[in-house]
Scaffold this motif. Structure first.
Motif, PDB file in Angstrom:
ATOM      1  N   ASP A 232       0.846  -1.196   0.000  1.00  0.00           N
ATOM      2  CA  ASP A 232       0.000   0.000   0.000  1.00  0.00           C
ATOM      3  C   ASP A 232       0.880   1.245   0.000  1.00  0.00           C
ATOM      4  O   ASP A 232       1.795   1.365   0.832  1.00  0.00           O
ATOM      5  N   THR A 233       0.619   2.159  -0.936  1.00  0.00           N
ATOM      6  CA  THR A 233       1.258   3.469  -0.908  1.00  0.00           C
ATOM      7  C   THR A 233       0.262   4.436  -0.275  1.00  0.00           C
ATOM      8  O   THR A 233      -0.822   4.040   0.136  1.00  0.00           O
ATOM      9  N   PHE A 234       0.618   5.715  -0.190  1.00  0.00           N
ATOM     10  CA  PHE A 234      -0.271   6.662   0.483  1.00  0.00           C
ATOM     11  C   PHE A 234      -1.567   6.872  -0.292  1.00  0.00           C
ATOM     12  O   PHE A 234      -2.606   7.138   0.293  1.00  0.00           O
ATOM     13  N   ASP A 235      -1.497   6.732  -1.610  1.00  0.00           N
ATOM     14  CA  ASP A 235      -2.695   6.996  -2.411  1.00  0.00           C
ATOM     15  C   ASP A 235      -3.067   5.827  -3.331  1.00  0.00           C
ATOM     16  O   ASP A 235      -3.757   6.010  -4.327  1.00  0.00           O
ATOM     17  N   LYS A 255      10.389   5.734  -5.769  1.00  0.00           N
ATOM     18  CA  LYS A 255      10.590   7.134  -6.128  1.00  0.00           C
ATOM     19  C   LYS A 255       9.274   7.805  -6.512  1.00  0.00           C
ATOM     20  O   LYS A 255       8.479   7.266  -7.268  1.00  0.00           O
ATOM     21  N   GLY A 256       9.058   8.998  -5.960  1.00  0.00           N
ATOM     22  CA  GLY A 256       7.873   9.783  -6.301  1.00  0.00           C
ATOM     23  C   GLY A 256       6.588   9.299  -5.664  1.00  0.00           C
ATOM     24  O   GLY A 256       5.506   9.791  -5.996  1.00  0.00           O
ATOM     25  N   LYS A 257       6.685   8.373  -4.711  1.00  0.00           N
ATOM     26  CA  LYS A 257       5.487   7.851  -4.043  1.00  0.00           C
ATOM     27  C   LYS A 257       5.355   8.387  -2.615  1.00  0.00           C
ATOM     28  O   LYS A 257       4.609   7.834  -1.808  1.00  0.00           O
ATOM     29  N   GLY A 258       6.081   9.458  -2.349  1.00  0.00           N
ATOM     30  CA  GLY A 258       6.034  10.042  -1.019  1.00  0.00           C
ATOM     31  C   GLY A 258       5.007  11.157  -0.916  1.00  0.00           C
ATOM     32  O   GLY A 258       3.941  11.114  -1.532  1.00  0.00           O
ATOM     33  N   PHE A 259       5.349  12.207  -0.152  1.00  0.00           N
ATOM     34  CA  PHE A 259       4.429  13.319   0.112  1.00  0.00           C
ATOM     35  C   PHE A 259       4.729  14.465  -0.849  1.00  0.00           C
ATOM     36  O   PHE A 259       5.867  14.634  -1.290  1.00  0.00           O
ATOM     37  N   PRO A 260       3.704  15.250  -1.189  1.00  0.00           N
ATOM     38  CA  PRO A 260       3.953  16.377  -2.112  1.00  0.00           C
ATOM     39  C   PRO A 260       4.857  17.442  -1.495  1.00  0.00           C
ATOM     40  O   PRO A 260       4.799  17.698  -0.297  1.00  0.00           O
TER      41      PRO A 260
END
Length: 299
Positions: A232-235, A255-260
């Motif tokens: 599961d990722t954040f979104d 990569k790029g699956k973190g917070f904005p």
């Protein structure tokens, strides 16, 4: 007003870079946040001082004024205006004033010069203009709310204020809404509204800036033989390939699956997944036998 050394508050030198100031502020905000230190008056005071210091030192123009005028930096423009007016109207041979006040004796100088008028300049009638009082408020958001840009309406002194909260706002961060503080006197400007954000995290993710962290269990069979798992990722969800002979505590980056990033639309940090090997339980007699055989082979 007591002089507060904002550099000392954040524990940085006077020649600290913007990056160093931001880093020091984040560290203090996390350490002294009210959610971490409930009913702790000392921590609350340090948290407010850190926010105040960051609001000034984090803004190049404010920092420049603070370095010159210290605690009276907000009245810098009024002082310059008033001094010029005073110099133009002073008879020749009058006393001249100049120099850097170093943040300590500006108020005394201002008072001796203008009779205690520490406000914000002069009206056309010669009255001193006083800037309105600043207001402070706290706004609570969930971590999932902070993941997306939000529009909210705040009620301050009976007035509704519509604000846009950019995605990526941080816990303890303070933003200024100009001109929404108390009214000025004698035609002086309104004060400002300062909003401090309290971000509640009720997710399995840990946030550090724009990066997210999560621990997941990995069965011993996949760890040894390798394979593919879904996490599961954040979104949403993502598939991960697990390398054979993966060790406990191994961390992989999505990569790029973190917070904005704050105020950087479309840019995200990374998601770092750490594997925790899960030892099988309730083994059957046959499974135990196979493990014994494997152990014998490895000897």
């Amino acid at each position: 007003m007591e002089y507060i050394d904002y550099y000392k508050v954040l524990g940085v030198s006077k020649n600290a870079s913007e990056k160093d100031i931001k880093k020091a502020y984040r560290k203090m905000a996390r350490k002294y946040h009210p959610d971490v230190n409930p009913n702790d008056a000392t921590a609350e005071k340090k948290f407010k001082e850190a926010n105040e210091a960051n609001e000034v030192l984090g803004d190049p123009e404010k920092r420049k004024k603070y370095d010159k005028y210290g605690k009276d930096w907000e009245h810098a423009e009024a002082f310059e205006q008033a001094r010029q007016s005073r110099q133009h109207s002073r008879p020749s041979g009058g006393q001249q004033y100049s120099g850097d006040f170093g943040g300590h004796d500006f108020s005394d100088f201002f008072e001796s010069m203008f009779g205690g008028a520490g406000g914000g300049g002069f009206s056309q009638g010669g009255q001193v203009k006083f800037r309105g009082q600043d207001f402070n408020a706290e706004l609570r958001l969930s971590l999932r709310d902070a993941y997306q840009t939000q529009k909210q309406t705040l009620t301050v002194n009976g007035k509704n204020i519509r604000i846009t909260i950019p995605a990526g706002i941080e816990n303890g961060q303070t933003i200024k809404i100009k001109g929404h503080g108390g009214p000025g006197r004698n035609g002086g400007p309104k004060g400002d509204l300062y909003i401090t954000f309290s971000i509640e995290n009720n997710t399995p993710f840990k946030r550090d800036g724009s990066n997210l962290y999560k621990n997941i269990d990995l069965d011993i069979y996949t760890a040894v033989l390798g394979g593919e798992i879904t996490v599961d990722t954040f979104d949403g969800k993502a598939k991960l390939k697990v390398k054979p002979e993966t060790q406990n505590g191994t961390t992989v980056k999505l990569k790029g699956k973190g917070f904005p990033f704050y105020k950087k639309e479309g840019q995200f940090g990374d998601l770092l997944i750490t594997y925790t090997l899960k030892t099988p339980t309730n083994l059957s007699a046959r499974e135990k036998e196979l493990f014994k055989e494997l152990a014998a082979i490895k000897k």
